[in-house]
Scaffold this motif. Structure first.
Motif, PDB file in Angstrom:
ATOM      1  N   MET A   1      38.123 -26.137  -6.838  1.00 42.16           N
ATOM      2  CA  MET A   1      37.324 -26.979  -5.515  1.00 42.16           C
ATOM      3  C   MET A   1      36.478 -27.628  -6.514  1.00 42.16           C
ATOM      4  O   MET A   1      36.220 -29.145  -6.101  1.00 42.16           O
ATOM      5  N   ARG A   2      35.987 -27.368  -7.303  1.00 42.08           N
ATOM      6  CA  ARG A   2      35.220 -27.598  -7.997  1.00 42.08           C
ATOM      7  C   ARG A   2      35.480 -28.846  -9.197  1.00 42.08           C
ATOM      8  O   ARG A   2      34.499 -29.706  -8.536  1.00 42.08           O
ATOM      9  N   GLU A   3      36.776 -28.972  -9.345  1.00 41.11           N
ATOM     10  CA  GLU A   3      36.874 -30.682 -10.024  1.00 41.11           C
ATOM     11  C   GLU A   3      36.952 -31.413  -8.898  1.00 41.11           C
ATOM     12  O   GLU A   3      37.256 -32.940  -9.274  1.00 41.11           O
ATOM     13  N   ALA A   4      37.336 -30.417  -7.637  1.00 38.74           N
ATOM     14  CA  ALA A   4      38.152 -32.284  -5.969  1.00 38.74           C
ATOM     15  C   ALA A   4      36.688 -32.886  -5.836  1.00 38.74           C
ATOM     16  O   ALA A   4      36.322 -33.713  -4.936  1.00 38.74           O
ATOM     17  N   ILE A   5      34.887 -32.193  -6.184  1.00 33.06           N
ATOM     18  CA  ILE A   5      34.061 -32.764  -5.013  1.00 33.06           C
ATOM     19  C   ILE A   5      33.082 -33.229  -6.237  1.00 33.06           C
ATOM     20  O   ILE A   5      32.556 -32.768  -7.215  1.00 33.06           O
ATOM     21  N   ASN A   6      32.487 -34.336  -6.053  1.00 32.34           N
ATOM     22  CA  ASN A   6      31.479 -34.914  -6.333  1.00 32.34           C
ATOM     23  C   ASN A   6      30.471 -35.075  -5.085  1.00 32.34           C
ATOM     24  O   ASN A   6      30.512 -36.884  -4.340  1.00 32.34           O
ATOM     25  N   ALA A   7      29.281 -34.119  -5.119  1.00 33.93           N
ATOM     26  CA  ALA A   7      29.005 -34.307  -4.349  1.00 33.93           C
ATOM     27  C   ALA A   7      27.900 -35.230  -4.445  1.00 33.93           C
ATOM     28  O   ALA A   7      26.802 -35.881  -3.356  1.00 33.93           O
ATOM     29  N   HIS A   8      27.262 -36.340  -5.260  1.00 35.77           N
ATOM     30  CA  HIS A   8      26.848 -37.128  -5.421  1.00 35.77           C
ATOM     31  C   HIS A   8      27.337 -38.071  -4.873  1.00 35.77           C
ATOM     32  O   HIS A   8      26.747 -39.146  -4.444  1.00 35.77           O
ATOM     33  N   GLY A  51      37.058 -24.288   0.594  1.00 34.90           N
ATOM     34  CA  GLY A  51      38.302 -24.725  -0.243  1.00 34.90           C
ATOM     35  C   GLY A  51      38.998 -23.622  -0.212  1.00 34.90           C
ATOM     36  O   GLY A  51      38.898 -23.135  -0.919  1.00 34.90           O
ATOM     37  N   ILE A  52      40.649 -23.720   0.388  1.00 36.12           N
ATOM     38  CA  ILE A  52      41.145 -22.724   0.217  1.00 36.12           C
ATOM     39  C   ILE A  52      42.899 -22.760  -0.223  1.00 36.12           C
ATOM     40  O   ILE A  52      42.820 -24.363  -0.008  1.00 36.12           O
ATOM     41  N   THR A  53      43.658 -22.084  -1.412  1.00 36.89           N
ATOM     42  CA  THR A  53      44.897 -22.435  -1.383  1.00 36.89           C
ATOM     43  C   THR A  53      45.727 -21.033  -1.034  1.00 36.89           C
ATOM     44  O   THR A  53      44.710 -19.567  -0.514  1.00 36.89           O
ATOM     45  N   PHE A  54      46.749 -20.689  -1.532  1.00 35.61           N
ATOM     46  CA  PHE A  54      47.881 -18.998  -1.761  1.00 35.61           C
ATOM     47  C   PHE A  54      46.807 -18.602  -2.117  1.00 35.61           C
ATOM     48  O   PHE A  54      46.762 -17.438  -2.068  1.00 35.61           O
ATOM     49  N   VAL A 190      31.462 -23.887   9.674  1.00 37.37           N
ATOM     50  CA  VAL A 190      32.176 -24.140   8.746  1.00 37.37           C
ATOM     51  C   VAL A 190      33.491 -25.022   8.712  1.00 37.37           C
ATOM     52  O   VAL A 190      34.288 -24.793  10.326  1.00 37.37           O
ATOM     53  N   VAL A 191      34.075 -25.310   7.410  1.00 43.35           N
ATOM     54  CA  VAL A 191      35.161 -26.077   7.869  1.00 43.35           C
ATOM     55  C   VAL A 191      35.719 -25.924   6.310  1.00 43.35           C
ATOM     56  O   VAL A 191      35.671 -25.741   5.550  1.00 43.35           O
ATOM     57  N   ILE A 192      36.799 -25.828   7.275  1.00 40.69           N
ATOM     58  CA  ILE A 192      37.799 -25.319   5.456  1.00 40.69           C
ATOM     59  C   ILE A 192      38.736 -26.160   5.646  1.00 40.69           C
ATOM     60  O   ILE A 192      40.036 -26.719   5.730  1.00 40.69           O
TER      61      ILE A 192
END
Length: 266
Positions: A1-8, A51-54, A190-192
């Motif tokens: 999830m790190r690369e996918a989110i821009n908190a700014h 964020g989840i995946t397999f 909690v949001v998935i």
């Protein structure tokens, strides 16, 4: 999830009335987060987006020893969470300052190489954008070619192995459920997010694995979360750095979609 989110950008879209943080971590698993649950609750979040995946629920995914040993002073278990960890993991979590120093000996050579400037960093990676960056962190910085990506696919590769999901129960599945239950017990929403994966990886995964993965979501997660959003097949290859990480184009679009979700829940 790190690369996918821009908190700014999420904060701006929310009108700068809410603080958002990107706490994504390499190979993150709910099992590791259970050892940090007290620290997480101490921040008093209103909403936690997972964020989840397999990989998140595969019985072939494991928490690296480094992840536990190096920050053991900030981790602890209680009577609820200690049952999820095996004997070796408990040893690492219980390390004292001397244990940590001894454990860190294996990093001496790599540190020296880095100091003298002889490190041969992967052309696709840049660690300078990760350390201490809880808003817009990214480690991978260059789109990988289709030729490179195809080499990572196949039943014998590490990538494929950690995406194998069976119907059997395992510690990662149980840990994710327990992590969510603890958060919900503290009145935290909690949001998935079912995270985007590259079309090449989507095609490689057998239907049985997809069915097992979806069954876990439907039977175990949907009844206990406040929201579930499926982005797994949301993007084409132009939005990806590699098989599982979004590039800048993907991040901008995904962050906007996440902000919209949060806007409706706050």
């Amino acid at each position: 999830m790190r690369e996918a989110i821009n908190a700014h950008s999420i904060e701006r879209q929310l009108g700068n009335t809410t603080s958002a943080y990107n706490l994504g971590f390499t190979g993150d698993l709910a099992l590791r987060r259970l050892a940090e649950i007290d620290s997480i609750l101490g921040t008093k979040p209103k909403i936690i987006v997972i964020g989840i995946t397999f990989h998140s629920i595969s019985d072939r995914s494991h928490v690296p020893e480094d992840h536990l040993a190096l920050v053991s002073q900030k981790m602890k278990t209680n009577e609820k969470t200690e049952l999820f960890f095996d004997q070796r993991q408990h040893e690492l979590i219980d390390y004292n300052w001397l244990d940590r120093i001894i454990f860190k000996r294996k990093f001496i050579f790599a540190a020296i190489i880095d100091i003298v400037g002889l490190n041969r960093q992967n052309e696709f990676e840049d660690s300078t954008n990760v350390v201490g960056n809880f808003k817009d962190p990214f480690f991978y910085n260059k789109n990988q070619s289709e030729e490179v990506l195809k080499k990572k696919l196949g039943p014998k590769t590490e990538m494929y192995n950690t995406f194998v999901v069976s119907r059997e129960d395992n510690s990662n599945k149980r840990a994710l459920i327990e992590f969510i239950r603890i958060l919900k017990g503290e009145k935290i929403k909690v949001v998935i997010l079912d995270m985007p994966i590259h079309p090449l990886l989507q095609k490689e995964l057998p239907e049985e694995i997809n069915q097992n993965y979806q069954a876990y979501i439907n039977e175990s997660l949907l009844p206990i979360v406040d929201g579930y959003f499926d982005f797994q097949r949301e993007y084409d290859q132009s939005h990806f750095l590699d098989l599982t990480h979004l590039n800048a184009k993907g991040k901008d679009d995904f962050s906007a979609k996440v902000a919209q979700i949060l806007q409706e829940m706050i």
